[in-house]
Design a protein around this motif. Structure first.
Motif, PDB file in Angstrom:
ATOM      1  N   VAL A 226      -4.163  -5.771  -0.205  1.00 45.62           N
ATOM      2  CA  VAL A 226      -5.228  -4.782  -0.501  1.00 45.62           C
ATOM      3  C   VAL A 226      -4.764  -3.602  -1.556  1.00 45.62           C
ATOM      4  N   ALA A 227      -3.571  -4.044  -2.015  1.00 48.83           N
ATOM      5  CA  ALA A 227      -2.820  -2.909  -2.919  1.00 48.83           C
ATOM      6  C   ALA A 227      -1.360  -3.372  -3.176  1.00 48.83           C
ATOM      7  N   SER A 228      -1.152  -3.077  -4.702  1.00 47.05           N
ATOM      8  CA  SER A 228       0.226  -3.558  -4.854  1.00 47.05           C
ATOM      9  C   SER A 228       0.427  -3.003  -6.247  1.00 47.05           C
ATOM     10  N   GLY A 229       1.946  -2.558  -6.373  1.00 49.07           N
ATOM     11  CA  GLY A 229       2.184  -1.584  -7.183  1.00 49.07           C
ATOM     12  C   GLY A 229       3.228  -0.597  -7.144  1.00 49.07           C
ATOM     13  N   PRO A 230       3.486   0.224  -8.011  1.00 46.17           N
ATOM     14  CA  PRO A 230       4.625   1.179  -7.566  1.00 46.17           C
ATOM     15  C   PRO A 230       4.332   1.988  -6.386  1.00 46.17           C
ATOM     16  N   PRO A 231       5.291   2.376  -5.673  1.00 48.13           N
ATOM     17  CA  PRO A 231       5.141   3.108  -4.463  1.00 48.13           C
ATOM     18  C   PRO A 231       4.020   4.407  -4.582  1.00 48.13           C
ATOM     19  N   ALA A 232       4.255   5.191  -5.710  1.00 48.51           N
ATOM     20  CA  ALA A 232       3.527   6.267  -5.753  1.00 48.51           C
ATOM     21  C   ALA A 232       2.072   6.137  -6.201  1.00 48.51           C
ATOM     22  N   GLN A 233       1.724   4.753  -6.556  1.00 50.48           N
ATOM     23  CA  GLN A 233       0.224   4.241  -6.593  1.00 50.48           C
ATOM     24  C   GLN A 233      -0.337   3.781  -5.294  1.00 50.48           C
ATOM     25  N   VAL A 234       0.539   2.973  -4.735  1.00 46.92           N
ATOM     26  CA  VAL A 234       0.079   2.477  -3.527  1.00 46.92           C
ATOM     27  C   VAL A 234      -0.137   3.383  -2.127  1.00 46.92           C
ATOM     28  N   ILE A 235       0.978   4.169  -2.189  1.00 48.13           N
ATOM     29  CA  ILE A 235       1.052   4.820  -0.665  1.00 48.13           C
ATOM     30  C   ILE A 235       0.453   6.225  -0.979  1.00 48.13           C
ATOM     31  N   THR A 236      -0.704   6.151  -0.488  1.00 43.65           N
ATOM     32  CA  THR A 236      -1.496   7.343  -0.492  1.00 43.65           C
ATOM     33  C   THR A 236      -2.076   7.592   0.870  1.00 43.65           C
ATOM     34  N   ALA A 237      -2.646   9.014   0.939  1.00 42.67           N
ATOM     35  CA  ALA A 237      -3.222   9.164   2.448  1.00 42.67           C
ATOM     36  C   ALA A 237      -4.366   8.404   2.630  1.00 42.67           C
ATOM     37  N   ASP A 238      -5.004   7.869   1.677  1.00 46.27           N
ATOM     38  CA  ASP A 238      -6.357   7.228   1.818  1.00 46.27           C
ATOM     39  C   ASP A 238      -5.720   5.882   2.337  1.00 46.27           C
ATOM     40  N   SER A 239      -4.893   5.281   1.481  1.00 44.08           N
ATOM     41  CA  SER A 239      -4.388   3.910   1.815  1.00 44.08           C
ATOM     42  C   SER A 239      -3.760   3.854   2.982  1.00 44.08           C
ATOM     43  N   VAL A 240      -2.995   4.638   3.501  1.00 47.00           N
ATOM     44  CA  VAL A 240      -2.533   4.752   4.801  1.00 47.00           C
ATOM     45  C   VAL A 240      -3.412   4.950   5.991  1.00 47.00           C
ATOM     46  N   ARG A 241      -4.557   5.618   5.756  1.00 46.30           N
ATOM     47  CA  ARG A 241      -5.542   5.755   6.565  1.00 46.30           C
ATOM     48  C   ARG A 241      -6.481   4.502   6.749  1.00 46.30           C
ATOM     49  N   ASP A 242      -6.687   3.827   5.611  1.00 42.22           N
ATOM     50  CA  ASP A 242      -7.407   2.529   5.434  1.00 42.22           C
ATOM     51  C   ASP A 242      -6.945   1.642   6.242  1.00 42.22           C
ATOM     52  N   VAL A 243      -5.497   1.383   5.896  1.00 40.88           N
ATOM     53  CA  VAL A 243      -4.749   0.527   6.273  1.00 40.88           C
ATOM     54  C   VAL A 243      -4.259   0.315   7.692  1.00 40.88           C
ATOM     55  N   PHE A 244      -3.700   1.349   7.935  1.00 38.30           N
ATOM     56  CA  PHE A 244      -2.982   1.532   9.328  1.00 38.30           C
ATOM     57  C   PHE A 244      -3.832   2.415  10.289  1.00 38.30           C
ATOM     58  N   GLY A 245      -4.792   3.192   9.832  1.00 39.13           N
ATOM     59  CA  GLY A 245      -5.530   3.702  10.832  1.00 39.13           C
ATOM     60  C   GLY A 245      -5.009   5.031  11.038  1.00 39.13           C
ATOM     61  N   LEU A 246      -4.206   5.738  10.083  1.00 41.46           N
ATOM     62  CA  LEU A 246      -3.382   6.773  10.574  1.00 41.46           C
ATOM     63  C   LEU A 246      -3.648   7.807   9.592  1.00 41.46           C
ATOM     64  N   ARG A 247      -4.103   9.144  10.034  1.00 34.75           N
ATOM     65  CA  ARG A 247      -4.370  10.018   9.127  1.00 34.75           C
ATOM     66  C   ARG A 247      -2.985  10.747   8.714  1.00 34.75           C
ATOM     67  N   SER A 248      -2.766  10.965   7.764  1.00 29.08           N
ATOM     68  CA  SER A 248      -1.299  11.669   7.163  1.00 29.08           C
ATOM     69  C   SER A 248      -1.644  12.465   6.045  1.00 29.08           C
ATOM     70  N   VAL A 249      -0.641  13.212   5.722  1.00 32.54           N
ATOM     71  CA  VAL A 249      -0.341  13.863   4.376  1.00 32.54           C
ATOM     72  C   VAL A 249       0.753  13.078   3.523  1.00 32.54           C
ATOM     73  N   VAL A 250       0.690  12.865   2.532  1.00 34.85           N
ATOM     74  CA  VAL A 250       1.684  12.263   1.609  1.00 34.85           C
ATOM     75  C   VAL A 250       1.973  13.157   0.665  1.00 34.85           C
ATOM     76  N   ILE A 251       3.449  13.398   0.736  1.00 34.72           N
ATOM     77  CA  ILE A 251       4.042  14.619  -0.318  1.00 34.72           C
ATOM     78  C   ILE A 251       5.208  14.022  -0.937  1.00 34.72           C
ATOM     79  N   ASP A 252       5.690  14.628  -2.010  1.00 35.97           N
ATOM     80  CA  ASP A 252       6.946  13.989  -2.556  1.00 35.97           C
ATOM     81  C   ASP A 252       8.403  14.054  -1.936  1.00 35.97           C
ATOM     82  N   ASP A 253       9.047  12.979  -1.588  1.00 37.71           N
ATOM     83  CA  ASP A 253      10.200  13.278  -0.887  1.00 37.71           C
ATOM     84  C   ASP A 253      10.956  14.108  -1.599  1.00 37.71           C
ATOM     85  N   PRO A 254      11.751  15.099  -0.860  1.00 37.91           N
ATOM     86  CA  PRO A 254      12.341  16.159  -1.802  1.00 37.91           C
ATOM     87  C   PRO A 254      13.627  15.643  -2.365  1.00 37.91           C
TER      88      PRO A 254
END
Length: 275
Positions: A226-254
């Motif tokens: 359903v998605a492929s590419g660099p992590p910053a483009q693939v892993i978003t709050a929307d994709s995590v919700r759509d694929v895993f059914g998980l509500r989340s916040v996605v931030i930059d790893d410090p």
């Protein structure tokens, strides 16, 4: 969802259908593994990640489509030739009863053996280097079935490294490992990529580790990419919700500045949905 096709790929799947008996797991799937990069495949349980990896490793023949290695049909190539180019660490491998660590790791050299030259100094060096890289050299003379789960996993990785292939496929290599050894293994994978130029494909469950170590992420759901590419483009709050059914916040790893998935309070959202 995003999709990026890498410009160069020694290993690729074109329109593959993968099934166990009559149960189709993957259908009409295309994948190009970027050369010289670390690709991590993520997705929910039973979405086809390991099935896809088995097909790329020539263990499962597609019922439709094709898998190509260096432009050749991988299932038409001699087994030993494939093993000289591509190494695999499968999920939950089983060692022969009573085998010593050094003897198991030495099996990684089998594809390089010749009829009249069964063992060489280069084989010895490769085995020692693999044991050293995985911090298992002190276990060399112990029986594999006496080791802890984490120690066994590192020994299996050593066997795959001893094979000395330019392409390496790892199916959940951090299974049974505590967080320290998970990081050790993935640091090793990154070193192999950066210093030896190995192309690596890894199946992982931990999205944050996937983001930290991957150049390229492939996100699967129900047998599809359903998605492929660099992590910053693939892993978003929307994709995590759509694929895993998980509500989340996605931030930059410090630490790494890669995406960091922070799960939301699911109970709070569930209560809001009920109102």
């Amino acid at each position: 969802m995003t999709s990026q096709h890498p410009p160069s790929s020694r290993l690729q799947a074109d329109g593959v259908r993968l099934a166990y008996d009559d149960a189709v797991v993957v259908d009409d799937l295309d994948l190009q593994v970027p050369d010289g990069q670390i690709t991590v495949i993520v997705g929910p349980n039973a979405c086809g990640k390991s099935t896809l990896l088995r097909s790329l490793a020539r263990l499962l023949k597609p019922s439709a489509g094709r898998v190509l290695l260096d432009g050749d049909l991988i299932h038409s190539m001699p087994t030993k030739e494939v093993a000289r180019r591509l190494g695999l660490l499968p999920q939950s491998p089983i060692a022969p009863e009573g085998i010593l660590v050094v003897d198991l790791v030495a099996r990684g050299r089998t594809p390089h053996q010749k009829l009249f030259q069964q063992w060489s100094e280069s084989d010895e060096r490769a085995v020692r280097a693999a044991l050293t890289a995985t911090d298992t050299l002190e276990l060399a003379d112990r029986a594999v079935d006496e080791l802890s789960g984490g120690q066994r996993q590192r020994v299996w990785i050593a066997m795959a490294l001893a094979q000395e292939t330019e392409l390496l496929l790892l199916d959940e290599p951090t299974t049974f490992l505590d967080i320290t050894h998970q990081i050790d293994v993935l640091d090793l994978v990154r070193d192999l990529n950066e210093h030896e130029g190995r192309t690596v494909v890894v199946v992982l469950h931990d999205l944050n580790l996937a983001c930290r170590y991957a150049h390229h992420i492939v996100m699967m759901r129900e047998g599809d990419i359903v998605a492929s590419g660099p992590p910053a483009q693939v892993i978003t709050a929307d994709s995590v919700r759509d694929v895993f059914g998980l509500r989340s916040v996605v931030i930059d790893d410090p630490i790494s500045a890669t995406p960091l998935v922070i799960p939301a309070d699911q109970r709070q959202h569930d209560r809001s949905d009920d109102q």
